[in-house]
Write a protein that holds these residues in place. Structure first.
Motif, PDB file in Angstrom:
ATOM      1  N   ASN A  74       3.490  -1.506  -8.080  1.00 43.52           N
ATOM      2  CA  ASN A  74       4.566  -0.226  -8.415  1.00 43.52           C
ATOM      3  C   ASN A  74       5.017  -0.623  -9.878  1.00 43.52           C
ATOM      4  O   ASN A  74       5.387   0.186 -10.598  1.00 43.52           O
ATOM      5  CB  ASN A  74       5.577   0.111  -7.471  1.00 43.52           C
ATOM      6  CG  ASN A  74       4.908   0.856  -6.306  1.00 43.52           C
ATOM      7  OD1 ASN A  74       4.175   1.506  -6.430  1.00 43.52           O
ATOM      8  ND2 ASN A  74       5.694   0.495  -5.127  1.00 43.52           N
ATOM      9  N   ASP A  81       2.740   6.405  -4.756  1.00 44.72           N
ATOM     10  CA  ASP A  81       2.812   4.915  -4.031  1.00 44.72           C
ATOM     11  C   ASP A  81       2.107   5.123  -2.762  1.00 44.72           C
ATOM     12  O   ASP A  81       2.682   5.741  -1.811  1.00 44.72           O
ATOM     13  CB  ASP A  81       4.439   4.734  -4.070  1.00 44.72           C
ATOM     14  CG  ASP A  81       4.373   3.137  -3.331  1.00 44.72           C
ATOM     15  OD1 ASP A  81       3.461   2.732  -2.539  1.00 44.72           O
ATOM     16  OD2 ASP A  81       5.413   2.683  -3.118  1.00 44.72           O
ATOM     17  N   GLU A 102       5.743   8.678  -2.618  1.00 51.83           N
ATOM     18  CA  GLU A 102       4.973   8.140  -1.287  1.00 51.83           C
ATOM     19  C   GLU A 102       4.341   9.549  -0.796  1.00 51.83           C
ATOM     20  O   GLU A 102       5.145  10.469  -0.501  1.00 51.83           O
ATOM     21  CB  GLU A 102       5.300   7.565  -0.142  1.00 51.83           C
ATOM     22  CG  GLU A 102       6.212   6.180  -0.755  1.00 51.83           C
ATOM     23  CD  GLU A 102       7.190   5.939   0.309  1.00 51.83           C
ATOM     24  OE1 GLU A 102       7.105   5.182   1.461  1.00 51.83           O
ATOM     25  OE2 GLU A 102       8.455   6.132   0.040  1.00 51.83           O
ATOM     26  N   VAL A 120       0.818   2.310  -1.169  1.00 48.38           N
ATOM     27  CA  VAL A 120       0.734   1.030  -0.639  1.00 48.38           C
ATOM     28  C   VAL A 120       0.484   0.991   0.746  1.00 48.38           C
ATOM     29  O   VAL A 120      -0.014   0.306   1.280  1.00 48.38           O
ATOM     30  CB  VAL A 120       2.031   0.250  -1.158  1.00 48.38           C
ATOM     31  CG1 VAL A 120       2.166  -1.022  -0.573  1.00 48.38           C
ATOM     32  CG2 VAL A 120       2.141   0.029  -2.689  1.00 48.38           C
ATOM     33  N   GLN A 121       1.318   1.774   1.395  1.00 47.93           N
ATOM     34  CA  GLN A 121       0.925   1.718   2.871  1.00 47.93           C
ATOM     35  C   GLN A 121       0.025   2.853   3.446  1.00 47.93           C
ATOM     36  O   GLN A 121      -0.644   2.701   4.380  1.00 47.93           O
ATOM     37  CB  GLN A 121       2.426   2.073   3.452  1.00 47.93           C
ATOM     38  CG  GLN A 121       2.360   2.257   5.034  1.00 47.93           C
ATOM     39  CD  GLN A 121       3.922   1.747   5.574  1.00 47.93           C
ATOM     40  OE1 GLN A 121       4.077   1.907   6.771  1.00 47.93           O
ATOM     41  NE2 GLN A 121       4.827   1.537   4.642  1.00 47.93           N
ATOM     42  N   SER A 135       0.830  -7.647  -4.894  1.00 48.25           N
ATOM     43  CA  SER A 135       1.459  -7.141  -3.955  1.00 48.25           C
ATOM     44  C   SER A 135       1.618  -5.749  -4.105  1.00 48.25           C
ATOM     45  O   SER A 135       1.364  -5.077  -5.131  1.00 48.25           O
ATOM     46  CB  SER A 135       3.053  -7.756  -3.735  1.00 48.25           C
ATOM     47  OG  SER A 135       3.795  -7.591  -4.900  1.00 48.25           O
ATOM     48  N   GLY A 136       2.424  -4.886  -2.935  1.00 50.61           N
ATOM     49  CA  GLY A 136       2.698  -3.719  -3.404  1.00 50.61           C
ATOM     50  C   GLY A 136       3.739  -3.266  -4.496  1.00 50.61           C
ATOM     51  O   GLY A 136       3.696  -2.601  -5.533  1.00 50.61           O
ATOM     52  N   THR A 137       4.807  -4.158  -4.419  1.00 49.85           N
ATOM     53  CA  THR A 137       5.925  -4.221  -5.547  1.00 49.85           C
ATOM     54  C   THR A 137       5.460  -4.180  -6.973  1.00 49.85           C
ATOM     55  O   THR A 137       5.861  -3.794  -7.753  1.00 49.85           O
ATOM     56  CB  THR A 137       7.119  -4.975  -5.036  1.00 49.85           C
ATOM     57  OG1 THR A 137       8.449  -4.409  -5.813  1.00 49.85           O
ATOM     58  CG2 THR A 137       6.882  -6.374  -5.468  1.00 49.85           C
ATOM     59  N   LYS A 150      -1.075  -3.051   0.752  1.00 49.99           N
ATOM     60  CA  LYS A 150      -1.085  -3.588   2.328  1.00 49.99           C
ATOM     61  C   LYS A 150      -2.378  -3.560   2.716  1.00 49.99           C
ATOM     62  O   LYS A 150      -2.780  -4.795   2.803  1.00 49.99           O
ATOM     63  CB  LYS A 150      -0.064  -2.465   3.025  1.00 49.99           C
ATOM     64  CG  LYS A 150       1.145  -2.616   2.627  1.00 49.99           C
ATOM     65  CD  LYS A 150       2.040  -2.171   3.862  1.00 49.99           C
ATOM     66  CE  LYS A 150       3.662  -2.569   3.756  1.00 49.99           C
ATOM     67  NZ  LYS A 150       4.458  -1.877   2.799  1.00 49.99           N
ATOM     68  N   PHE A 153      10.548   4.164  -0.156  1.00 49.68           N
ATOM     69  CA  PHE A 153      10.502   2.730  -0.252  1.00 49.68           C
ATOM     70  C   PHE A 153       9.288   2.235  -1.397  1.00 49.68           C
ATOM     71  O   PHE A 153       8.546   2.673  -0.875  1.00 49.68           O
ATOM     72  CB  PHE A 153      10.303   1.994   1.030  1.00 49.68           C
ATOM     73  CG  PHE A 153      10.359   0.615   1.022  1.00 49.68           C
ATOM     74  CD1 PHE A 153      11.669  -0.116   0.929  1.00 49.68           C
ATOM     75  CD2 PHE A 153       9.125  -0.342   0.992  1.00 49.68           C
ATOM     76  CE1 PHE A 153      11.637  -1.588   0.850  1.00 49.68           C
ATOM     77  CE2 PHE A 153       9.330  -1.574   0.668  1.00 49.68           C
ATOM     78  CZ  PHE A 153      10.474  -2.340   0.743  1.00 49.68           C
ATOM     79  N   HIS A 154       9.839   1.666  -2.283  1.00 46.48           N
ATOM     80  CA  HIS A 154       8.809   1.116  -3.229  1.00 46.48           C
ATOM     81  C   HIS A 154       8.800  -0.326  -3.691  1.00 46.48           C
ATOM     82  O   HIS A 154       8.027  -0.808  -4.386  1.00 46.48           O
ATOM     83  CB  HIS A 154       9.024   2.204  -4.596  1.00 46.48           C
ATOM     84  CG  HIS A 154       9.064   3.480  -4.382  1.00 46.48           C
ATOM     85  ND1 HIS A 154       7.652   4.018  -4.039  1.00 46.48           N
ATOM     86  CD2 HIS A 154       9.981   4.501  -4.595  1.00 46.48           C
ATOM     87  CE1 HIS A 154       7.975   5.362  -3.982  1.00 46.48           C
ATOM     88  NE2 HIS A 154       9.143   5.721  -4.137  1.00 46.48           N
ATOM     89  N   GLY A 155       9.566  -1.230  -2.962  1.00 45.41           N
ATOM     90  CA  GLY A 155       9.325  -2.474  -3.103  1.00 45.41           C
ATOM     91  C   GLY A 155      10.887  -3.096  -3.224  1.00 45.41           C
ATOM     92  O   GLY A 155      11.612  -2.475  -3.567  1.00 45.41           O
TER      93      GLY A 155
HETATM   94  C1  LIG Z   1       5.498  -2.340   1.856  1.00 49.17           C
HETATM   95  C2  LIG Z   1       5.520  -1.186   0.824  1.00 49.17           C
HETATM   96  C3  LIG Z   1       5.885  -1.567  -0.723  1.00 49.17           C
HETATM   97  C4  LIG Z   1       5.942  -2.914  -1.069  1.00 49.17           C
HETATM   98  O1  LIG Z   1       5.058  -3.739  -0.886  1.00 49.17           O
HETATM   99  P1  LIG Z   1       5.203  -5.341  -0.907  1.00 49.17           P
HETATM  100  O2  LIG Z   1       3.855  -5.772  -0.910  1.00 49.17           O
HETATM  101  O3  LIG Z   1       6.105  -5.745   0.161  1.00 49.17           O
HETATM  102  O4  LIG Z   1       5.940  -5.711  -2.140  1.00 49.17           O
HETATM  103  C5  LIG Z   1       5.839  -0.665  -1.670  1.00 49.17           C
HETATM  104  N1  LIG Z   1       5.767   0.737  -1.386  1.00 49.17           N
HETATM  105  C6  LIG Z   1       5.440   1.121  -0.229  1.00 49.17           C
HETATM  106  C7  LIG Z   1       5.255   2.422   0.160  1.00 49.17           C
HETATM  107  C8  LIG Z   1       5.298   0.157   0.931  1.00 49.17           C
HETATM  108  O5  LIG Z   1       5.179   0.684   2.291  1.00 49.17           O
END
Ligand SMILES: *Cc1c(COP(=O)(O)O)cnc(C)c1O
Length: 413
Positions: A119, A233, A200, A235-236, A114-116, A262, A148-150
């Motif tokens: 991180n 980050d 981010e 993730v998105q 997962s993203g968190t 993601k 937002f990092h999780g």
């Molecule tokens: C969604 C998101 C996360 C968390 O990801 P999860 O898979 O829900 O843990 C972390 N950082 C960013 C920038 C995100 O958009």
């Protein structure tokens, strides 16, 4: 037992909803229908209603719902090898790690689910890297407001939004938060205790915010001059979301490490942390692990996503369709109900005016069979599959225009 569970199976959508509401934790507030299948950019609920899904599973469905190549890859891998743990190499993880380092400026990969988690690995690398070099003073993190990092405690601690912290304190100490896009504020916060700066490249959840030009380059220079690591980050923003494979490529900045999640598995749970050779020793043998991370099934999904992205030229497509979407949203921004349109590629936001009710807006859009989500509380967020067509986007935008011409207003603005 089989008979028993069959008689308990709900029949109508209302019965399904009732069972979901009574059995699941109430930490979410899902829309009032139950989805059961999808194809491309459309989903269907259990009552047979079809919706245009511009949420993309919150920027996850890079190749859309039920892509046949992804579905086949997952099915075939499931029949061959699902899991072996990190006690053993597996071919799919090696292939995916190689593909990711091949396409980026990074040399090493750690897989998460997962993203968190990606991180968490990155934050731990951020501290341990200095420790390995004998600098035990560098334990602090610099982060940005609105980030937002999780939701796990480490990632939550560097998340710059107080609403997510409520009742979860104490968070990890030594986190300093400064406004996003403000290089001078970041400089002022940096010290010989700073382990890493985490940011981010484009803020997603915080409201779709693109930084001013020069910001990310400035952070790179700042990290280098003060001896801290720079962590992105993505993730998105990864996997073509912003019209480049990674968003950092828009500014030509390579951080020391970068998290992806993601879009990477097209909906299959998968995350990754990439880092350069220079900092790879920051997570030495035994320092970090994941039981499921890098399992062959998830990595097969990740490989299929890359294959589809190449075959369908989805990074280039996302840049073009994103420009189209941005243009359309900029026109909608002339409506009194809209503040501004902003974003990059297929990560676009339409900020609603202060008196417009965001939740009621989403609900009216659902009545028109269009699904959207919010970012930052009041920004309509468009994160559709990268292979969405302009016609499909136009269908959604017509509904958005209709709703925003006569928008639902807040009762107590
Ligand atoms: C969604 C998101 C996360 C968390 O990801 P999860 O898979 O829900 O843990 C972390 N950082 C960013 C920038 C995100 O958009």
């Amino acid at each position: 037992m089989t008979d028993d569970s069959q008689t308990r199976r709900p029949t109508t959508q209302d019965e399904w909803l009732e069972l979901g509401q009574s059995s699941q934790l109430s930490n979410y507030r899902p829309a009032p229908f139950v989805l059961t299948k999808g194809s491309g950019v459309y989903v269907e609920d259990i009552a047979g209603e079809r919706y245009l899904d511009l949420t993309g599973g919150v920027a996850v469905l890079s190749v859309g719902h039920a892509h046949p190549v992804l579905a086949r890859a997952i099915g075939e891998q499931a029949q061959r090898l699902i899991h072996v743990s990190n006690l053993f190499y597996n071919d799919r993880a090696i292939e995916l790690g190689d593909a990711l380092t091949e396409r980026t400026s990074f040399d090493r990969v750690f897989f998460s689910n997962s993203g968190t988690e990606a991180n968490e690995a990155m934050l731990k690398l951020g501290r341990r890297y200095h420790h390995e070099r004998g600098d035990t003073q560098r334990t602090e993190f610099l982060t940005t407001e609105g980030s937002f990092h999780g939701r796990t405690l480490g990632s939550l601690s560097v998340t710059g939004q107080a609403k997510y912290h409520k009742g979860m304190e104490p968070l990890i100490p030594g986190v300093h938060r400064v406004p996003f896009g403000d290089l001078a504020a970041m400089k002022a916060a940096a010290s010989e205790r700073t382990a890493a700066i985490i940011v981010e490249p484009v803020q997603g959840e915080g409201g779709v915010r693109v930084p001013p030009d020069g910001y990310l380059q400035g952070l790179r220079a700042l990290a280098d001059s003060c001896g801290a690591l720079l962590l992105f980050d993505e993730v998105q923003t990864c996997h073509g979301r912003t019209g480049r494979f990674l968003a950092q490529e828009h500014w030509g900045v390579t951080p020391d490490a970068c998290s992806l999640a993601k879009g990477i598995g097209g909906g299959f749970p998968l995350g990754a942390m990439l880092c350069t050779e220079k900092v790879a020793g920051g997570l030495p043998y035994g320092s970090h692990a994941s039981t499921f991370g890098g399992n062959p099934l998830a990595c097969a999904a990740g490989l299929a996503v890359l294959k589809i992205m190449d075959e369908e030229n989805l990074v280039g497509t996302a840049a073009c369709t994103g420009a189209f979407l941005k243009n359309e949203l900029t026109r909608l921004a002339e409506l009194p109900a809209v503040g501004e349109a902003r974003g990059l590629g297929l990560l676009q936001g339409l900020a609603l005016a202060d008196d417009v009710d965001p939740a009621a807006t989403l609900s009216q859009l659902r009545d028109k069979r269009v699904l959207l989500t919010l970012a930052g509380g009041h920004v309509l967020r468009f994160v559709p599959p990268l292979n969405v067509s302009e016609e499909e986007l136009s269908e959604g935008l017509r509904a958005v225009a209709e709703v925003l011409q006569n928008p639902p207003l807040k009762i107590n603005p």
